[in-house]
Design a protein around this motif. Structure first.
Motif, mmCIF file in Angstrom:
data_model
loop_
_atom_site.group_PDB
_atom_site.id
_atom_site.type_symbol
_atom_site.label_atom_id
_atom_site.label_comp_id
_atom_site.label_asym_id
_atom_site.label_seq_id
_atom_site.Cartn_x
_atom_site.Cartn_y
_atom_site.Cartn_z
ATOM 1 N N PHE A 243 -87.436 -19.438 -83.823
ATOM 2 C CA PHE A 243 -87.636 -18.000 -83.782
ATOM 3 C C PHE A 243 -86.877 -17.385 -84.957
ATOM 4 C CE2 PHE A 243 -87.654 -19.130 -79.084
ATOM 5 C CZ PHE A 243 -89.023 -19.335 -79.080
ATOM 6 N N PRO A 244 -87.592 -16.793 -85.921
ATOM 7 C CA PRO A 244 -86.943 -16.394 -87.176
ATOM 8 C C PRO A 244 -85.980 -15.223 -87.030
ATOM 9 C CG PRO A 244 -89.225 -15.662 -87.135
ATOM 10 C CD PRO A 244 -89.032 -16.517 -85.912
ATOM 11 N N HIS A 245 -86.135 -14.463 -85.938
ATOM 12 C CA HIS A 245 -85.270 -13.294 -85.778
ATOM 13 C C HIS A 245 -84.012 -13.626 -84.969
ATOM 14 C CE1 HIS A 245 -87.843 -13.677 -82.344
ATOM 15 N NE2 HIS A 245 -87.266 -12.709 -81.684
ATOM 16 N N MET A 246 -83.803 -14.919 -84.717
ATOM 17 C CA MET A 246 -82.635 -15.319 -83.959
ATOM 18 C C MET A 246 -81.848 -16.379 -84.723
ATOM 19 S SD MET A 246 -84.232 -15.750 -80.176
ATOM 20 C CE MET A 246 -84.998 -14.379 -79.315
ATOM 21 N N THR A 247 -80.521 -16.370 -84.529
ATOM 22 C CA THR A 247 -79.693 -17.400 -85.148
ATOM 23 C C THR A 247 -79.935 -18.731 -84.441
ATOM 24 O OG1 THR A 247 -77.879 -17.025 -83.618
ATOM 25 C CG2 THR A 247 -77.881 -15.708 -85.631
ATOM 26 N N ALA A 248 -79.379 -19.794 -85.012
ATOM 27 C CA ALA A 248 -79.510 -21.121 -84.394
ATOM 28 C C ALA A 248 -79.031 -21.079 -82.951
ATOM 29 C CB ALA A 248 -78.708 -22.139 -85.208
ATOM 30 N N MET A 249 -77.867 -20.455 -82.733
ATOM 31 C CA MET A 249 -77.329 -20.353 -81.384
ATOM 32 C C MET A 249 -78.267 -19.561 -80.478
ATOM 33 S SD MET A 249 -75.097 -20.772 -79.047
ATOM 34 C CE MET A 249 -73.486 -21.378 -79.525
ATOM 35 N N GLN A 250 -78.742 -18.425 -80.961
ATOM 36 C CA GLN A 250 -79.634 -17.600 -80.138
ATOM 37 C C GLN A 250 -80.925 -18.336 -79.804
ATOM 38 O OE1 GLN A 250 -79.754 -14.280 -82.814
ATOM 39 N NE2 GLN A 250 -78.211 -13.111 -81.691
ATOM 40 N N ASN A 251 -81.427 -19.128 -80.775
ATOM 41 C CA ASN A 251 -82.607 -19.935 -80.505
ATOM 42 C C ASN A 251 -82.373 -20.867 -79.322
ATOM 43 O OD1 ASN A 251 -85.232 -20.209 -82.280
ATOM 44 N ND2 ASN A 251 -83.633 -19.418 -83.632
ATOM 45 N N CYS A 252 -81.164 -21.387 -79.250
ATOM 46 C CA CYS A 252 -80.861 -22.394 -78.226
ATOM 47 C C CYS A 252 -80.518 -21.807 -76.864
ATOM 48 C CB CYS A 252 -79.705 -23.288 -78.686
ATOM 49 S SG CYS A 252 -80.115 -24.298 -80.115
ATOM 50 N N ILE A 253 -80.122 -20.545 -76.809
ATOM 51 C CA ILE A 253 -79.754 -19.971 -75.503
ATOM 52 C C ILE A 253 -80.839 -19.067 -74.937
ATOM 53 C CG2 ILE A 253 -77.272 -20.082 -75.970
ATOM 54 C CD1 ILE A 253 -77.349 -17.069 -76.502
ATOM 55 N N GLU A 254 -81.836 -18.737 -75.765
ATOM 56 C CA GLU A 254 -82.846 -17.764 -75.333
ATOM 57 C C GLU A 254 -83.545 -18.194 -74.032
ATOM 58 O OE1 GLU A 254 -83.523 -14.759 -76.259
ATOM 59 O OE2 GLU A 254 -85.140 -14.625 -74.802
ATOM 60 N N ALA A 255 -84.181 -19.351 -74.080
ATOM 61 C CA ALA A 255 -84.944 -19.777 -72.900
ATOM 62 C C ALA A 255 -84.042 -20.155 -71.718
ATOM 63 C CB ALA A 255 -85.877 -20.927 -73.267
#
Lengths: 242, 259
Positions: free
Chosen positions: B104-116
């Protein structure tokens, strides 16, 4: 055009308005015109908010809603996009009362313009959602998100950036269309100008001031949208420039 | 009692109009098994993964996951096409990594991993972050956790994508040509992460790959697809060492020649 140029234009417009307002022949018109401008701004802001709500709802309904909702949204979009804003104003203001529904002029103005621009806006929203890469949907599916979760967290934030410039155009369209409300008894900027012109025949000062006022208002919209775009694309563009 | 297969394709077919992409596929994958799928392009190998991830519907047959139907559900003792709620329940066991990363380009690596984990599993943010930090550490990207995808190399993006998929704690991981979009010098770091994943986690893995060396060393079993069917399958030593089928021989010859 860069934001600086736009801000410079806005400053020039405001300075010219201010300078003219000190002139004896212009001064007398200022209170009336400013009063009209306030009404114009009120209608433009409320109409824009309604347009955003309607645009997003209609787009989502057309794309993902159940059949009846899809149908309803399509009818809404085609009616309000396919007929003139003036006729819509007249219809809500003069025809609806014949069926026993009387709305005050201000409400009609906001409704008609908001619904009209919202119909265009729904196409903007739809296009922006469709412009998000298919892989984003697939990744969200692989993470087992529900459709509303995907839209809210993944798709719409990305589509949002693509929506901002066309929405800016629509807001300016709406701002200019507010001049139509003078035809349903509202004393907006255009109405005030016309009224004063009829009473005094000072055409040049009056319409020069009005022109500059509309320009200043639309420049505020344009600059605001540019700033919003810059902010919203920060996450997406970050690092690309570096 | 023999153990349920983790995944079972039971006579599954996929057609696009007149084109048959998969033709009556039967394939069982055991718990913890690592299976590689190889074959020429257009042989339907990616479609196998996409159907299992429910990115594609199927035209015939049933896909089972741990003894439960994925594409169907039982109603009055009969199998009927599954509704979304049922699909989501079963799909929770499966994770996927894509050729084009799809971070997800609008999220950092960390945010990508915690989103779902937060939105789908309802995890607390602190727990999700702790788990994501562990996974980013596993893929060697602790230091990049606050970077956006556009600030990462292809190999780094793919490693984040692997961490993101693992954060949902799937039992089955699908890898769809995950190194095909990478510059050659970045392939190794991604394969190393997959190796580590295979060693340290109790995962069933199914991968479509063009990395024959990796398939040979890593897999328990290799399936060679041709024209929508499994043409030949077996342990990597046998399939690569002594292919029985003429088409397998031709394919391997062509690929090894090129590589």
């Amino acid at each position: 055009m860069g934001i600086r140029t736009l801000v410079a234009m806005l400053v020039v417009a405001l300075v010219v308005i201010g300078a003219l307002a000190t002139q004896e022949s212009y001064k007398v018109f200022m209170p009336g015109l400013l009063q009209g401008a306030v009404l114009t701004i009120e209608i433009a802001i409320l109409g824009s908010l309604l347009a955003i709500v309607m645009g997003v709802l209609a787009a989502l309904a057309r794309m993902y809603g159940p059949a009846p909702l899809k149908w309803l949204a399509t009818v809404y979009v085609e009616i309000f996009r396919g007929t003139s804003a003036l006729v819509q104003l007249f219809w809500l203001f003069f025809v609806l009362p014949q069926f026993g529904v009387t709305l005050n002029a201000f409400l009609v103005a906001v409704l008609a313009l908001g619904l009209n621009v919202g119909a265009y806006g729904s196409e903007v929203v739809r296009g922006a959602i469709q412009s998000v890469a298919r892989g984003q949907w697939e990744a969200s599916t692989a993470l087992n998100m529900s459709r509303p979760q995907m839209l809210r967290r993944i798709i719409l934030p990305q589509a949002f950036v693509a929506m901002i410039p066309p929405w800016g155009n629509l807001f300016i369209e709406l701002l200019k269309s507010t001049a139509l409300v003078s035809l349903i008894t509202l004393s907006d900027l255009a109405f005030k100008a016309q009224q004063m012109n009829q009473n005094t025949f000072k055409t040049i000062p009056i319409f020069t001031l009005v022109l500059l006022m509309y320009l200043a208002m639309s420049l505020v919209v344009t600059i605001g949208m540019r700033l919003l775009e810059r902010r919203a694309s920060l996450g997406l563009a970050r690092g690309k420039a570096a | 009692m023999t153990e349920q297969p983790m995944v079972r394709f039971d006579n599954v077919s996929k057609r696009y109009g007149a084109l048959t992409v998969l033709d009556g596929l039967n394939l069982d994958i055991a718990r913890g098994e690592k299976v590689s799928i190889i074959g020429p392009s257009g042989s339907g190998k990616t479609t196998v993964l996409r159907m299992l991830m429910t990115l594609e519907t199927i035209n015939d047959g049933v896909i089972w996951v741990e003894g439960e139907p994925l594409t169907h559900m039982e109603r009055n003792g009969k199998l009927v096409p599954a509704d979304l709620a049922h699909i989501r329940k079963i799909r929770a066991k499966i994770g996927m990594v894509f050729q084009s990363f799809n971070l997800f380009p609008h999220m950092t690596a960390m945010q990508n991993c915690i989103e779902a984990p937060i939105t789908v599993l309802g995890m607390k943010r602190a727990d999700a972050e702790a788990r994501a930090a562990e996974l980013l550490d596993m893929v060697g990207l602790s230091e990049k956790k606050d970077h956006y995808p556009s600030q990462l190399s292809g190999g780094q993006q793919q490693r984040v994508a692997i961490a993101r998929a693992c954060a949902m704690r799937p039992k089955i991981m699908l890898f769809d040509e995950v190194t095909s979009a990478l510059d050659p010098e970045l392939v190794g770091e991604v394969l190393e992460v997959i190796r580590k994943l295979g060693r340290e986690h109790d995962l069933t893995m199914l991968m479509v790959t063009h990395q024959m060396g990796f398939a040979k060393e890593f897999s328990d079993r290799v399936c060679f697809f041709h024209a929508g069917k499994i043409c030949e399958q077996g342990p990597p030593n046998e399939l690569f060492g002594a292919p029985k089928n003429e088409r397998t021989r031709q394919f391997l010859h062509a690929v090894l020649e090129a590589g």
